[in-house]
Design an enzyme around this catalytic site. Structure first.
Site, PDB file in Angstrom:
ATOM      1  CE  LYS A 203      17.236   6.110 -96.719  1.00 56.41           C
ATOM      2  NZ  LYS A 203      17.768   6.935 -97.814  1.00 56.41           N
TER       3      LYS A 203
ATOM      4  CG  ASP B 218      17.917  10.634 -98.360  1.00 49.98           C
ATOM      5  OD1 ASP B 218      19.056  10.726 -97.869  1.00 49.98           O
ATOM      6  OD2 ASP B 218      17.278   9.558 -98.391  1.00 49.98           O
TER       7      ASP B 218
HETATM    8  P1  NAP Z   1      15.504   2.108-104.841  1.00 44.27           P
HETATM    9  O1  NAP Z   1      14.424   2.560-103.887  1.00 44.27           O
HETATM   10  O2  NAP Z   1      15.775   0.658-105.019  1.00 44.27           O
HETATM   11  O3  NAP Z   1      15.139   2.797-106.263  1.00 44.27           O
HETATM   12  C1  NAP Z   1      15.578   2.329-107.431  1.00 44.27           C
HETATM   13  C2  NAP Z   1      15.105   3.250-108.601  1.00 44.27           C
HETATM   14  O4  NAP Z   1      15.979   2.992-109.658  1.00 44.27           O
HETATM   15  C3  NAP Z   1      13.697   2.962-109.100  1.00 44.27           C
HETATM   16  O5  NAP Z   1      13.168   4.130-109.680  1.00 44.27           O
HETATM   17  C4  NAP Z   1      13.944   1.899-110.158  1.00 44.27           C
HETATM   18  O6  NAP Z   1      12.973   1.864-111.195  1.00 44.27           O
HETATM   19  C5  NAP Z   1      15.259   2.392-110.736  1.00 44.27           C
HETATM   20  N1  NAP Z   1      16.053   1.293-111.276  1.00 44.27           N
HETATM   21  C6  NAP Z   1      16.563   0.242-110.599  1.00 44.27           C
HETATM   22  N2  NAP Z   1      17.255  -0.558-111.435  1.00 44.27           N
HETATM   23  C7  NAP Z   1      17.150  -0.003-112.671  1.00 44.27           C
HETATM   24  C8  NAP Z   1      17.627  -0.363-113.950  1.00 44.27           C
HETATM   25  N3  NAP Z   1      18.366  -1.477-114.142  1.00 44.27           N
HETATM   26  N4  NAP Z   1      17.328   0.427-114.992  1.00 44.27           N
HETATM   27  C9  NAP Z   1      16.574   1.551-114.828  1.00 44.27           C
HETATM   28  N5  NAP Z   1      16.081   1.942-113.634  1.00 44.27           N
HETATM   29  C10 NAP Z   1      16.378   1.180-112.566  1.00 44.27           C
HETATM   30  O7  NAP Z   1      16.893   2.741-104.455  1.00 44.27           O
HETATM   31  P2  NAP Z   1      17.152   4.087-103.641  1.00 44.27           P
HETATM   32  O8  NAP Z   1      17.215   3.782-102.197  1.00 44.27           O
HETATM   33  O9  NAP Z   1      16.218   5.129-104.143  1.00 44.27           O
HETATM   34  O10 NAP Z   1      18.658   4.408-104.082  1.00 44.27           O
HETATM   35  C11 NAP Z   1      18.991   4.689-105.430  1.00 44.27           C
HETATM   36  C12 NAP Z   1      20.461   5.072-105.502  1.00 44.27           C
HETATM   37  O11 NAP Z   1      20.656   6.318-104.830  1.00 44.27           O
HETATM   38  C13 NAP Z   1      21.411   4.067-104.819  1.00 44.27           C
HETATM   39  O12 NAP Z   1      22.572   3.975-105.589  1.00 44.27           O
HETATM   40  C14 NAP Z   1      21.703   4.730-103.496  1.00 44.27           C
HETATM   41  O13 NAP Z   1      22.982   4.341-102.966  1.00 44.27           O
HETATM   42  C15 NAP Z   1      21.725   6.190-103.911  1.00 44.27           C
HETATM   43  N6  NAP Z   1      21.489   7.090-102.784  1.00 44.27           N
HETATM   44  C16 NAP Z   1      22.455   7.983-102.514  1.00 44.27           C
HETATM   45  C17 NAP Z   1      22.301   8.862-101.472  1.00 44.27           C
HETATM   46  C18 NAP Z   1      23.384   9.845-101.192  1.00 44.27           C
HETATM   47  O14 NAP Z   1      23.389  10.430-100.101  1.00 44.27           O
HETATM   48  N7  NAP Z   1      24.298  10.066-102.124  1.00 44.27           N
HETATM   49  C19 NAP Z   1      21.127   8.848-100.692  1.00 44.27           C
HETATM   50  C20 NAP Z   1      20.132   7.920-101.015  1.00 44.27           C
HETATM   51  C21 NAP Z   1      20.324   7.038-102.071  1.00 44.27           C
HETATM   52  P3  NAP Z   1      11.592   1.033-111.044  1.00 44.27           P
HETATM   53  O15 NAP Z   1      10.673   1.920-110.267  1.00 44.27           O
HETATM   54  O16 NAP Z   1      11.151   0.783-112.423  1.00 44.27           O
HETATM   55  O17 NAP Z   1      11.935  -0.232-110.301  1.00 44.27           O
END
Ligand code: NAP
Length: 311
Positions: A87, A123
């Site tokens: 993205k 999103d």
């Molecule tokens: P990402 O870019 O990998 O972001 C991860 C975020 O979560 C970061 O802020 C990270 O913190 C934090 N994090 C990761 N592991 C953690 C842990 N063990 N403890 C505390 N914080 C943690 O992922 P993303 O693409 O944003 O997606 C995040 C979630 O949203 C996924 O489950 C995805 O499937 C979901 N999502 C859903 C939709 C929907 O339409 N429903 C759309 C988009 C995403 P740090 O910055 O400290 O690493």
């Protein structure tokens, strides 16, 4: 589950996509992408509108994504979706991007406009529509605690909250610096002296239980944008002891059945919803951008919820 095509095929033989029956006119690029639920509900949308064409899955590595996206006009695509991990790269690859995408630092929807690629981020708007549908309330009227503000989805959610002028926004992140940087960028949206009690309208905090506890009485909704909850063995992003009946909880994570956070929130008497409604609405908004018409939401919702066995 429908086929996943390699991006290498699109790059080498774009004509093979126009030759499909029906022709491929849209697709989602990701790595991994085989799990993507988008083809199921986007194809249901195309069918419901009588549009001849199909939406396909395309596996593209980081080395392939630029060439793959440059090829979509030649392949006859009207547009595309882009998912993890492309993205942010897609923002750099499009010719123009809307404000949401620029501020979120990410593009998840592309429209082919002549030879140009136009980028959008659905999103944040998808989250906004999902919150309205689930809780009958607008983000702008809410004090929001966002967990995982450092990730792509968290950033998109924070930008949406800011652009809608939400009452209050607390950005919580494991890596505090990322939340602080995001807060600094969004500060101009929170300049008014709207009265919200003894707390700042915009704050960046670590994901520490003691700090979160202090915030809980000053927020209306908790939005989880961390991936915690995707696996059955994951810890919850918020300790259950902090959940209260007056809260709304929106978990962007979507799973078969309810996530741990949703289950614990409901057990505490809170209203809670999982991320399928956001997935639906971000996809519906992509559909609206591609076709400049309302998305057939009922058909898309039925296909999505059928594919996940969720009611
Ligand atoms: P990402 O870019 O990998 O972001 C991860 C975020 O979560 C970061 O802020 C990270 O913190 C934090 N994090 C990761 N592991 C953690 C842990 N063990 N403890 C505390 N914080 C943690 O992922 P993303 O693409 O944003 O997606 C995040 C979630 O949203 C996924 O489950 C995805 O499937 C979901 N999502 C859903 C939709 C929907 O339409 N429903 C759309 C988009 C995403 P740090 O910055 O400290 O690493």
């Amino acid at each position: 589950m429908s086929t996943t095509f390699p991006a290498a095929q699109l790059i080498a033989h774009p004509e093979s996509f126009a030759a499909m029956d029906p022709p491929a006119i849209l697709g989602v690029f990701g790595d991994p992408v085989a799990h993507s639920l988008s083809p199921g509900f986007q194809n249901a949308g195309l069918d419901a509108c009588g549009i001849r064409g199909q939406y396909v899955r395309l596996h593209a590595t980081s080395d392939e994504i630029a060439a793959a996206l440059r090829t979509i006009p030649t392949a006859g695509f009207l547009g595309a979706n882009v998912t993890i991990p492309h993205k942010a790269a897609a923002l750099e690859l499009v010719d123009e991007a809307d404000e949401n995408a620029r501020r979120a630092g990410a593009v998840n929807t592309i429209v082919v406009d002549g030879g140009k690629l136009l980028g959008f981020s659905t999103d944040g708007p998808g989250l906004s529509r999902a919150v309205r549908e689930e809780f009958l309330v607008d983000l702008r009227d809410l004090r929001v605690l966002l967990l995982g503000a450092g990730g792509g989805a968290g950033r998109a959610a924070a930008v949406q909250c800011a652009m809608e002028g939400c009452e209050r926004l607390v950005l919580a992140n494991r890596t505090l610096d990322k939340a602080r940087e995001l807060a600094a960028g969004l500060a101009p949206f929170f300049k008014s002296d709207r009265l919200i009690g003894p707390v700042d309208r915009l704050a960046a905090i670590p994901m520490d239980e003691s700090v979160l506890r202090t915030e809980m009485s000053h927020v209306d909704i908790v939005i989880n944008a961390t991936p915690l909850g995707m696996r059955m063995t994951d810890a919850s992003p918020l300790p259950a002891s902090l959940l209260t009946p007056s809260l709304m909880v929106y978990d962007m994570v979507y799973t078969r059945g309810k996530s741990r956070l949703v289950r614990e929130a409901e057990a505490a008497g809170a209203r809670a919803a999982g991320g399928l409604s956001m997935l639906l609405h971000q996809g519906a908004q992509s559909f609206e951008i591609w076709f400049n018409r309302p998305a057939p939401l009922d058909a898309m919702r039925a296909a999505l919820f059928d594919s996940t066995n969720n009611p």
